[in-house]
Design an enzyme around this catalytic site. Structure first.
Site, PDB file in Angstrom:
ATOM      1  N   CYS A 197      38.933  48.408  38.096  1.00  0.00           N
ATOM      2  CA  CYS A 197      38.726  49.153  39.343  1.00  0.00           C
ATOM      3  C   CYS A 197      39.899  50.103  39.568  1.00  0.00           C
ATOM      4  O   CYS A 197      41.035  49.778  39.207  1.00  0.00           O
ATOM      5  CB  CYS A 197      38.616  48.148  40.494  1.00  0.00           C
ATOM      6  SG  CYS A 197      38.519  48.877  42.144  1.00  0.00           S
ATOM      7  N   PRO A 198      39.680  51.278  40.171  1.00  0.00           N
ATOM      8  CA  PRO A 198      40.802  52.187  40.448  1.00  0.00           C
ATOM      9  C   PRO A 198      41.920  51.541  41.252  1.00  0.00           C
ATOM     10  O   PRO A 198      43.094  51.909  41.097  1.00  0.00           O
ATOM     11  CB  PRO A 198      40.136  53.325  41.231  1.00  0.00           C
ATOM     12  CG  PRO A 198      38.717  53.307  40.810  1.00  0.00           C
ATOM     13  CD  PRO A 198      38.380  51.865  40.563  1.00  0.00           C
ATOM     14  N   SER A 214      31.059  46.067  47.864  1.00  0.00           N
ATOM     15  CA  SER A 214      31.689  46.969  48.830  1.00  0.00           C
ATOM     16  C   SER A 214      30.797  48.157  49.158  1.00  0.00           C
ATOM     17  O   SER A 214      30.658  48.544  50.328  1.00  0.00           O
ATOM     18  CB  SER A 214      33.041  47.445  48.296  1.00  0.00           C
ATOM     19  OG  SER A 214      33.928  46.359  48.146  1.00  0.00           O
TER      20      SER A 214
END
Length: 375
Positions: A47-48, A179
């Protein structure tokens, strides 16, 4: 070999300092203490948020989106046993605090640093680490630390899932998918027949597109500066795709023209001040709703003109898609198994764990949506 109660030596990707590649090291993972669970990680998403950047604590075992199998449990743990398939998550649910007892939020009092949840849970609840490397204690990350073959988490950050779950896919439910999908359904509360705009088409944004589609939106405008993502967005339900770099006027003006005044709902999955402003201004006056999903830690924030709010626009935020994690994650896994939504399309690469730096190169170059690392 029985490892219960013993220190486990395994491989982990250590971030020793900011803006440097990960180093694959041998670490020692201590046994779980009271109300903790030690997990063998089987698959983890990149994930970033896991980029080692200024503002985090170092050295750290990053990673927060994963799935695995329980190796052992600490004293007082009754809901998990060795061999259980599980998903850890950064959004705890203790089921005891005033937040968990309220139907108005999915926050939990175990999040000790509400102002910056991305650097919260860097130690276990007793203020110690379960990781050591080269004689030095290593920080945890977001209560998960999935860039390790074994990790230790609080039982409040963990859900048991179906035994036949595909761990290389449902690991996305630990962050990115939940999310975005939940932001549209639970927090924006997208309505049937409505118009939506989704800013940013990474894993979270594409999941938000899925959520808008599931909620019955009639028009979904997907926005990204990388047009290569548009094929996936349309496959997931987007009706229009726009690249701001291809336009001769601000994106919010174009959206307003396309929708006779603006969309009913916008979701900003980028989190920059520029995209937050564009997302808010792309909604219609009177009832337009903007939901902020992404959050960049180094951003100074959004300046809102009072007239935007006076004229009926609203802005809100979402944390882990509004899901009460322990309760909701098992149900989301079951929904995936029943083909209610598609996680496969979000996975663009699968690499062995020791290729973690290659995975981040793909992410930073905009060549991947989600890369799954396997152990």
């Amino acid at each position: 070999m029985n490892t219960n109660g013993k220190v486990i030596r395994c491989k982990a990707a250590i971030a020793w300092e900011a803006n440097q590649p990960f180093c694959i090291e041998e670490v020692e993972v201590s046994p779980p203490r009271a109300h903790e669970v030690r997990i063998q990680v089987r698959a983890t998403g990149v994930c970033p948020t896991d980029n080692p950047k200024k503002g985090a604590l170092f050295p750290t075992v990053f990673g927060h989106e994963c799935a695995g199998v329980v190796e052992s449990t600490g004293p007082g743990v009754t809901n998990f046993k060795p061999g259980d398939k599980v998903i850890p998550f950064f959004a705890p649910q203790c089921k005891k605090c005033k937040f968990c007892l309220s139907p108005l939020t999915n926050l939990c009092g175990k999040l000790r640093e509400f102002k910056n949840p991305n650097i919260d849970q860097t130690l276990m609840e007793d203020k110690t680490s379960r990781f050591t490397c080269k004689g030095k204690a290593i920080y945890h990350y977001m209560g998960v630390s999935s860039f390790s073959q074994y990790t230790v988490v609080s039982e409040a950050n963990l859900a048991k899932i179906d035994d036949d779950a595909n761990l290389e896919r449902v690991c996305l439910i630990g962050c990115g998918f939940s999310s975005g999908y939940g932001a549209a359904i639970n927090d924006a509360k997208v309505t049937p027949g409505s118009t939506c705009a989704v800013f940013g088409l990474g894993c979270v944004g594409l999941s938000a597109v899925m959520g808008c589609k599931t909620a019955g939106a009639s028009r979904i405008i997907a926005i990204d500066i990388n047009s290569e993502k548009f094929t996936k967005a349309k496959a997931l339900g987007a009706t229009d795709c726009l690249n701001p770099r291809d336009l001769d006027k601000p994106i919010q003006d174009v959206i307003s023209e396309l929708t006779n005044g603006g969309v009913d709902f916008s979701l900003d999955c980028v989190g920059s001040s520029q995209t937050m402003k564009a997302a808010l201004e792309s909604t219609i006056v009177g009832w337009g709703s903007c939901t902020v999903v992404g959050a960049k830690a180094d951003e100074k924030g959004l300046s809102v003109f009072p007239v935007d709010l006076i004229l009926g626009r609203t802005i809100n935020g979402t944390f882990f898609g509004g899901w009460k994690s322990v309760d909701s994650v098992p149900n989301l896994v079951t929904d995936y198994k029943n083909k209610k939504f598609d996680l496969d399309i979000l996975v663009t690469h699968t690499l062995p764990f020791d290729k973690i730096n290659e995975a981040f190169d793909l992410l930073n170059q905009g060549k991947s949506i989600r890369t799954i690392l396997t152990f």
